[in-house]
Write an enzyme that holds these catalytic residues in place. Structure first.
Site, PDB file in Angstrom:
ATOM      1  N   SER A 653       0.824  -1.198   0.000  1.00  0.00           N
ATOM      2  CA  SER A 653       0.000   0.000   0.000  1.00  0.00           C
ATOM      3  C   SER A 653       0.850   1.235   0.000  1.00  0.00           C
ATOM      4  O   SER A 653       2.022   1.197  -0.103  1.00  0.00           O
ATOM      5  CB  SER A 653      -0.877   0.053   1.214  1.00  0.00           C
ATOM      6  N   PHE A 654       0.178   2.653   0.410  1.00  0.00           N
ATOM      7  CA  PHE A 654       0.968   3.899   0.365  1.00  0.00           C
ATOM      8  C   PHE A 654       1.759   4.142   1.638  1.00  0.00           C
ATOM      9  O   PHE A 654       2.726   4.892   1.624  1.00  0.00           O
ATOM     10  CB  PHE A 654       0.043   5.106   0.167  1.00  0.00           C
ATOM     11  N   GLY A 655       1.390   3.683   2.785  1.00  0.00           N
ATOM     12  CA  GLY A 655       2.079   4.007   4.032  1.00  0.00           C
ATOM     13  C   GLY A 655       1.673   3.080   5.150  1.00  0.00           C
ATOM     14  O   GLY A 655       0.951   2.109   4.947  1.00  0.00           O
ATOM     15  N   VAL A 657       0.504   2.865   9.547  1.00  0.00           N
ATOM     16  CA  VAL A 657      -0.108   3.601  10.650  1.00  0.00           C
ATOM     17  C   VAL A 657       0.531   3.140  11.961  1.00  0.00           C
ATOM     18  O   VAL A 657       0.658   1.933  12.212  1.00  0.00           O
ATOM     19  CB  VAL A 657      -1.632   3.380  10.689  1.00  0.00           C
ATOM     20  N   LYS A 672      -0.212   8.305  10.631  1.00  0.00           N
ATOM     21  CA  LYS A 672      -0.098   7.660   9.307  1.00  0.00           C
ATOM     22  C   LYS A 672       1.103   8.267   8.602  1.00  0.00           C
ATOM     23  O   LYS A 672       1.088   9.435   8.205  1.00  0.00           O
ATOM     24  CB  LYS A 672      -1.371   7.883   8.492  1.00  0.00           C
ATOM     25  N   ASP A 781     -13.944   4.845  -0.712  1.00  0.00           N
ATOM     26  CA  ASP A 781     -13.351   3.592  -0.229  1.00  0.00           C
ATOM     27  C   ASP A 781     -13.948   3.199   1.121  1.00  0.00           C
ATOM     28  O   ASP A 781     -13.234   2.813   2.056  1.00  0.00           O
ATOM     29  CB  ASP A 781     -11.834   3.737  -0.109  1.00  0.00           C
TER      30      ASP A 781
END
Length: 941
Positions: A653-655, A657, A672, A781
């Site tokens: 994914s982008f990052g 948490v 995040k 989403d």
């Protein structure tokens, strides 16, 4: 063997000159049989005459609904009917003897009153659009000698009453939609000389009684489905000249009796399932044979040497059978010989002299066509080709075992338009005199061992349309003179050793539309921007070269492209947005280049069935819709900086948490941290910041701050700090119990009150986003993992990384966020079809999420496949079987809960309808949820 009307059921192959009977031959026979009466010479005023004929003609006219050539303009009372166009009368009795309205474009049906023209001898209605049945009343015309109804649209069966026309000599009904079998009553047509019934739907076998029609000279029945065997009784037709039975699903062997019909000039039985061998004396017993057509059958054995004795033979079509052996025929003894078609057999002996038959062909002064393709011929072509008839227009020797150099002399064949010698073992260079064939349209020399360069004056072939030289050993450059080949439709130079740059003149050929393949060579430089001139090109293959530079944006002008292959080069830069115009594209391979940037979203909307982007330097999130939704249809391997996309691609994914503590107060927060190595992560950061600065709601996760800085290593650092949600996500509470012990499961079980609360909290959040915040937002989403619980188990919606502002969607084609992806199972159907995002998409997400909360089943559960999904599962249970699908954890006190559960399922189903316009607005769903809560507060459970 009938001449076929364009657009009828005849296969395209049968329309070619090599597989069609010269219809003039049939017409020549008809002329000898039928009497054609001249134009009438009566006066210009109507004097009475036979009123029966007059009324019959008027009745005929009334059944014609369209007269494009205005033939009936003369059919009025100012002229005697014998003066009407198309009508001929006898001088003695002034009765109609000929009705000739052929090829007038007439539309309508045939009046039964035609049977009142009792003196008529000839009726010509061929080549019109007359429909319906052939009237039984035609059988009243006892003087009728010629009836030509061919090339119309008559249907039904041939009337048995036609047998009463005892003087009938010519009956043509070919090219209609007639069916059934030929009437047994036709046995009485003893004077019948020409019978043409082809291109219909007749079945039931060829009638045996045909052999008793002793006057028959022409029997043409091609393009039907008679089936069965050729009757031996046909051998009784001692006057038979033309026999045409092509495309009839016939089987068995040709009756030996047919070989004894010395009167036969045309024997046409191709495209059946006939078998056996040809008699050695065949061409002695059929001395007048002009055309022999037995293509596409199962004949075996060798070709009879007696063929040399058939001095009248013109065409010999034996292709696609299983003939074998040496071709030992003296064609020079056939002065009228025009064409030899022996393609796709197993002819050839391997003898040193097996190519000697070419010498005799040089003596055939009328030679037009030669097709030896796909046999076993082996040897060198003799140096006699230049002596062949200059009328020769077709020469095919492809798919054999011919070796040595291509002999000089082809340049003398000035009328040749097809030269095919592909798939052999030719060596040496391309003969220089080939460019002298100014009428050449097709040149296929591919799959040989030719070397040397392309002729510099290749552009002299100004009529060339198909040029294939692929898979040879050609060197050098493409001559700029190729720009003179303005009729070129397809060019294939793949798999050679060609080099240099691709000449711009090639892209000035606007007719180039079928294919252009330059693959597997050593071309260098950029792809000229002039490629955009090829707006009709279907296939472009420039793969496996040394081309570099950016993909020209002009390529987007090639709107006819269906297949684009550019793999194995050094192209760089981004995929140009202009390629979004390739609306016909089905396959695209850009692999093994140096392309970079983000994979553009417009690829989702194209009609792609295959997409290969592997081994480039693309980065960012992979699209998920369109072709990207099918992991087997795409390849993105070898792009280390990609993420997201279809879960089957197994990309990151982008990052991440993290749980963090702020300051001395020790406030617990969720942080995040964006992975900025992933293209699109920065845009995700901006999207969330833009969303959060405009929204505030009790059921949205609260953002505390954002951070954009530099980390300890000097790299960009971006993070978002949220209020910590201590009780995890709805996803955890619904599905993580398999990893917990019994006590934890009991603690973490969500009861019905809590689930209704989740549904209401999320609906409140969406209602705010869609209708009540300063700038309406589509979340895009919504799913259980993005719905988090605070310490009081209130639900909060989070993760606005791909949210969209409705204002942007309405006023700009390009959004500030990273594009709509969603999550498999929750994404609305219309997004997969390329539709723009909308609040209805969020409602769909919500409906699926609500059904998951009630049933405990993920939309990606293995039970949902083949078009069956969570929505269908719930919808089918309403209203009487809801208790069978709910989460088993809610089954305590079933009777008291059923009403609420039915209502919740109804809401979930209404929100997840397939068509967006059929879904509820979130406000409607929220209203219904408040009614459910009222029931709860009213103590009814």
């Amino acid at each position: 063997m009938e001449m076929k009307r364009q657009g009828r059921k005849s296969p395209v192959a049968a329309m070619s000159l090599s597989h069609s009977i010269h219809f003039q031959a049939i017409l020549q026979h008809i002329k000898t049989l039928a009497v054609f009466v001249g134009s009438p010479t009566g006066t210009s005023s109507y004097f009475g005459g036979n009123e029966t004929d007059h009324q019959a003609l008027l009745a005929f006219k009334t059944k014609i609904t369209c007269d494009p050539t205005n033939v009936f303009s003369s059919w009025n009372d100012s002229l005697h009917f014998c003066e009407w166009e198309g009508v001929t009368c006898g001088h003695k009795h002034r009765r109609v003897t000929v009705l000739d309205l052929q090829s007038r474009g007439l539309v309508g049906s045939l009046s039964p009153y035609i049977g009142n023209l009792s003196f008529v001898r000839e009726i010509f209605l061929l080549n019109n659009t007359i429909r319906g049945k052939i009237p039984d009343e035609v059988g009243h015309l006892f003087r009728l000698q010629t009836l030509m109804l061919n090339m119309n649209f008559f249907d039904g069966e041939i009337p048995a009453n036609l047998s009463h026309c005892s003087n009938l000599k010519v009956l043509f009904v070919a090219g209609n939609n007639l069916s059934g079998s030929l009437p047994m009553e036709f046995l009485s047509l003893s004077k019948l000389e020409s019978l043409a019934i082809g291109s219909n739907n007749f079945r039931g076998g060829i009638p045996l009684y045909i052999g008793n029609l002793s006057s028959l000279q022409i029997f043409s029945a091609a393009y039907n489905d008679f089936g069965g065997h050729i009757p031996d009784a046909l051998g009784q037709l001692r006057s038979l000249s033309v026999l045409g039975l092509a495309y009839n699903n016939l089987s068995g062997m040709i009756p030996p009796s047919l070989y004894n019909l010395s009167s036969i000039t045309i024997l046409s039985i191709p495209y059946n399932e006939l078998q056996g061998s040809l008699p050695k004396d065949l061409f002695l017993t059929l001395p007048h044979l002009q055309w022999l057509q037995i293509s596409e059958n199962q004949f075996t054995g060798s070709l009879p040497v007696s063929l040399s004795n058939t001095s009248e033979l013109r065409r010999l079509e034996l292709d696609r059978n299983n003939f074998t052996g040496k071709l030992s025929i003296n064609f020079g003894a056939l002065p009228r010989f025009e064409g030899l078609f022996i393609q796709s057999n197993n002819l050839g002996s391997g003898d040193a002299d097996e190519m000697d038959f070419f010498q005799s062909l040089a003596n055939c002064s009328n030679l037009l066509k030669l097709d030896f393709m796909d046999n076993q011929f082996k040897g060198k072509l003799p140096n006699v080709l230049g002596n062949f008839s200059t009328q020769l227009n077709f020469f095919s020797m492809g798919q054999n075992f011919i070796f040595g150099q291509i002999p000089l002399g082809f340049g003398n064949l000035i009328n040749l338009n097809m030269l095919r010698m592909d798939g052999n073992e030719f060596t040496g260079t391309i003969p220089s005199d080939i460019v002298n064939m100014r009428k050449l349209e097709n040149l296929l020399l591919n799959d040989n061992r030719l070397s040397g360069t392309l002729p510099s004056n290749l552009g002299n072939l100004t009529m060339i349309s198909i040029l294939s030289l692929a898979n040879n050993r050609l060197q050098g450059t493409i001559p700029s003179s190729i720009g003179n080949c303005q009729n070129l439709l397809a060019l294939n130079l793949a798999q050679n050793n060609l080099s240099g740059t691709i000449p711009k003149q090639l892209f000035a050929i606007s007719m180039l539309s079928i294919s252009l393949s330059l693959a597997q060579n050593f071309f260098v430089g950029s792809l000229p921007s002039e490629v955009g001139n090829l707006v009709h090109l279907v296939d472009l293959d420039i793969s496996e070269n040394k081309l570099y530079g950016e993909i020209p944006s002009s390529l987007g002008s090639c709107t006819g492209l269906e297949h684009l292959n550019m793999e194995g080069n050094y192209f760089q830069g981004e995929i140009p947005t202009s390629l979004s115009s390739l609306r016909s594209i089905e396959g695209m391979d850009l692999s093994r280049n140096n392309l970079s940037g983000q994979i553009p979203n417009f690829l989702e909307k194209l009609s792609l069935r295959f997409l290969n982007l592997s081994f480039n330097d693309f980065q960012g999130k992979v699209p998920a819709k369109g072709v990207f939704s099918n992991a087997t249809a795409i390849s993105v391997v070898g792009n280390s900086r990609l993420c997201g996309g279809n879960s089957e691609l197994k990309l990151p994914s982008f990052g991440s948490v993290y749980k963090g503590i702020l300051g001395e107060e020790g406030s617990i927060v969720a942080v995040k941290v964006l992975n900025l190595q992933r293209q699109g992560a920065a845009r995700s950061f901006i999207s969330e910041c833009e969303a959060w600065k405009n929204i505030r709601h009790r059921n949205l996760v609260k953002i505390i701050t954002s951070c954009s800085s530099i980390d300890f290593n000097g790299n960009d650092f971006k993070a978002l700090v949220y209020e910590f949600m201590p009780n995890g996500s709805v996803e955890n509470w619904l599905h993580m119990d398999l990893e917990m012990d019994v006590e934890e499961v009991q603690i973490q079980n969500l009861n019905l009150v809590q689930r209704i609360s989740i549904a209401t909290d999320v609906a409140c959040a969406l209602d705010y986003l869609h209708h009540r915040c300063p700038m309406p937002i589509v979340h895009c989403d919504l799913k259980p993992s993005n719905i988090l619980f605070d310490c009081d188990m209130n639900a909060h919606v989070g993760d606005f990384g791909i949210a969209k502002f409705l204002f942007e969607l309405t006023n700009s084609k390009q959004s500030s966020s990273i594009g709509i992806r969603g999550t498999i199972g929750y994404t609305p159907p219309e997004y997969g079809l390329g539709s723009e995002v909308s609040t209805k998409g969020d409602v769909y997400n919500y409906g699926i999420m609500l059904l998951e909360v009630i049933t405990g089943k993920r939309p990606t559960n293995s039970m949902f496949e083949g078009g069956f999904n969570l929505h269908n599962y719930a919808s089918m249970a309403l209203p009487d079987h809801v208790m069978e699908i709910i989460d088993p954890k809610l089954l305590n006190n079933v009777d008291e809960k059923e009403e609420c559960l039915i209502s919740l399922v109804k809401i979930g189903v209404a929100c997840s309808m397939e068509l967006p316009q059929e879904r509820w607005d979130i406000s409607k769903a929220l209203f219904e949820l408040h009614l459910v809560k009222d029931i709860l507060h009213g103590g009814r459970i």
